[in-house]
Design a protein around this motif. Structure first.
Motif, mmCIF file in Angstrom:
data_model
loop_
_atom_site.group_PDB
_atom_site.id
_atom_site.type_symbol
_atom_site.label_atom_id
_atom_site.label_comp_id
_atom_site.label_asym_id
_atom_site.label_seq_id
_atom_site.Cartn_x
_atom_site.Cartn_y
_atom_site.Cartn_z
ATOM 1 N N PHE A 11 5.247 -7.758 0.967
ATOM 2 C CA PHE A 11 6.419 -7.905 0.110
ATOM 3 C C PHE A 11 7.629 -7.156 0.659
ATOM 4 N N SER A 64 9.588 -9.660 2.420
ATOM 5 C CA SER A 64 9.813 -10.910 1.691
ATOM 6 C C SER A 64 11.279 -11.294 1.566
ATOM 7 N N PRO A 91 4.882 -15.474 -0.291
ATOM 8 C CA PRO A 91 5.594 -14.202 -0.088
ATOM 9 C C PRO A 91 6.952 -14.351 0.587
#
Length: 365
Positions: A45, A48, A331
């Motif tokens: 993340f 991301s 993601p």
């Protein structure tokens, strides 16, 4: 025009866009300590493109965990593991990404198996533990009856929130989010469904919100350098439960204690809840709160399409958006959103040669 990729200031932090990774329990910790799974999860993340990354519900004491696999910040080992994992995530993060942890206590919804093991209360032979709550009311039939916290017990947990906040600051997080939603302990005090106390911690709304307010005050006192937010269940979706206008008063009280944003979720405190789920089913709750408070409001709940997310912000229904399942599934969702909305997004140089594909796929869709 303000849109999903407009910057926003929240408390002391400037976010480059209005996309947040919602805190999502992974049930993969080792006695509260982040594992190799978390190393992957946080780093994933971090790249991301979301400006706000809130790691999962992080419990302030061992008995506050939902399951044996829940993340915590109640020991030196927990703190060290979080620090190592966060350092790794920062090394690969997009510039301008801020990381926070969601401090919580599961209360009467603790001592359960992991969701993929059924999510039911732990039984004898599964190392269960005694749960606690505002009142001695089980969550549902077949659930453990929690012990009603004494005055001393309440004060002890408030202190544990403060201790976890210190650990969060030392571990290197940029902000803390208090989990006051989904039927966990702070919500259990807020809701008349689970709080039947007749002392200063129950009865009137002012008394029921006292635990949330004092937790926020203690966290601000012990970790003044971290921006502070909160997630609330705006309503219980059960007759006699917490309702929208009460939550607005809770938000105002938390703002007075230094809370800089609120995430508007709902439900989780009763199996009798009747929630009309569907795309963006909670956005109207964020909009209701936003019209009545002076801090940024985050919308969450089945928001997974870029134009849908952008319209929520552009129409002024919420200030920013949190995505959970959409980011688990993809993601790189912020890349797709940027392509769909004709906006640029910074990606790691190692990924730049693939960025054109999100634009291609978005046009094909």
């Amino acid at each position: 025009m303000t849109d999903l990729f407009s910057p926003i200031s929240i408390g002391t932090l400037e976010f480059k866009n209005r996309i947040a990774v919602a805190p999502m329990c992974q049930y993969s910790a080792d006695d509260g300590s982040a594992s190799v799974w978390h190393l992957y999860h946080w780093m994933n993340f971090a790249m991301s493109g979301a400006a706000m990354v809130t790691v999962e519900m992080t419990d302030v004491e061992r008995r506050g965990r939902i399951s044996h696999g829940c993340l915590g910040l109640y020991s030196d080992a927990n703190e060290d593991a979080a620090k190592r994992t966060l350092i790794a995530a920062r090394r690969v993060a997009n510039p301008g990404t801020w990381f926070g942890t969601q401090l919580a206590h599961a209360g009467r919804k603790a001592s359960c198996t992991r969701p993929w093991e059924g999510g039911a209360p732990l039984q004898s032979g599964q190392d269960p533990w005694q749960t606690v709550s505002a009142s001695a009311i089980p969550f549902d039939a077949g659930w453990q009856t929690p012990q009603a916290l004494t005055e001393t017990g309440i004060r002890d947990i408030i202190e544990k929130f403060g201790e976890a906040a210190r650990r969060a600051e030392r571990a290197g997080f940029d902000f803390i989010e208090l989990h006051a939603a989904h039927g966990y302990l702070i919500h259990q005090f807020l809701s008349p469904l689970s709080n039947h106390r007749t002392d200063d911690w129950g009865g009137s709304l002012d008394n029921r919100m006292r635990f949330a307010v004092e937790v926020a005050r203690e966290v601000r006192r012990t970790a003044p350098g971290l921006m502070l937010g909160a997630r609330l269940s705006v309503k219980d979706w059960v007759d006699g439960g917490l309702v929208e206008h009460e939550t607005v008063e809770v938000v105002k009280a938390l703002q007075a204690e230094g809370v800089s944003y609120v995430c508007c979720s709902s439900g989780g405190n009763s199996p009798l809840q009747q929630i009309p789920t569907g795309p963006g089913y909670q956005v109207h709750l964020a909009e209701y709160v936003r019209q009545r408070v002076d801090i940024p409001v985050r919308a969450v709940g089945m928001i997974d399409e870029p134009h849908q997310a952008n319209d929520i912000v552009a129409q002024g229904r919420a200030d920013f958006i949190a995505l959970g399942r959409a980011l688990l599934a993809d993601p790189r969702w912020p890349w797709r959103a940027a392509a769909a909305l004709g906006r640029d997004i910074t990606v790691a140089p190692q990924f730049q040669r693939a960025a054109f594909l999100s634009r291609k796929w978005e046009k094909a869709a």
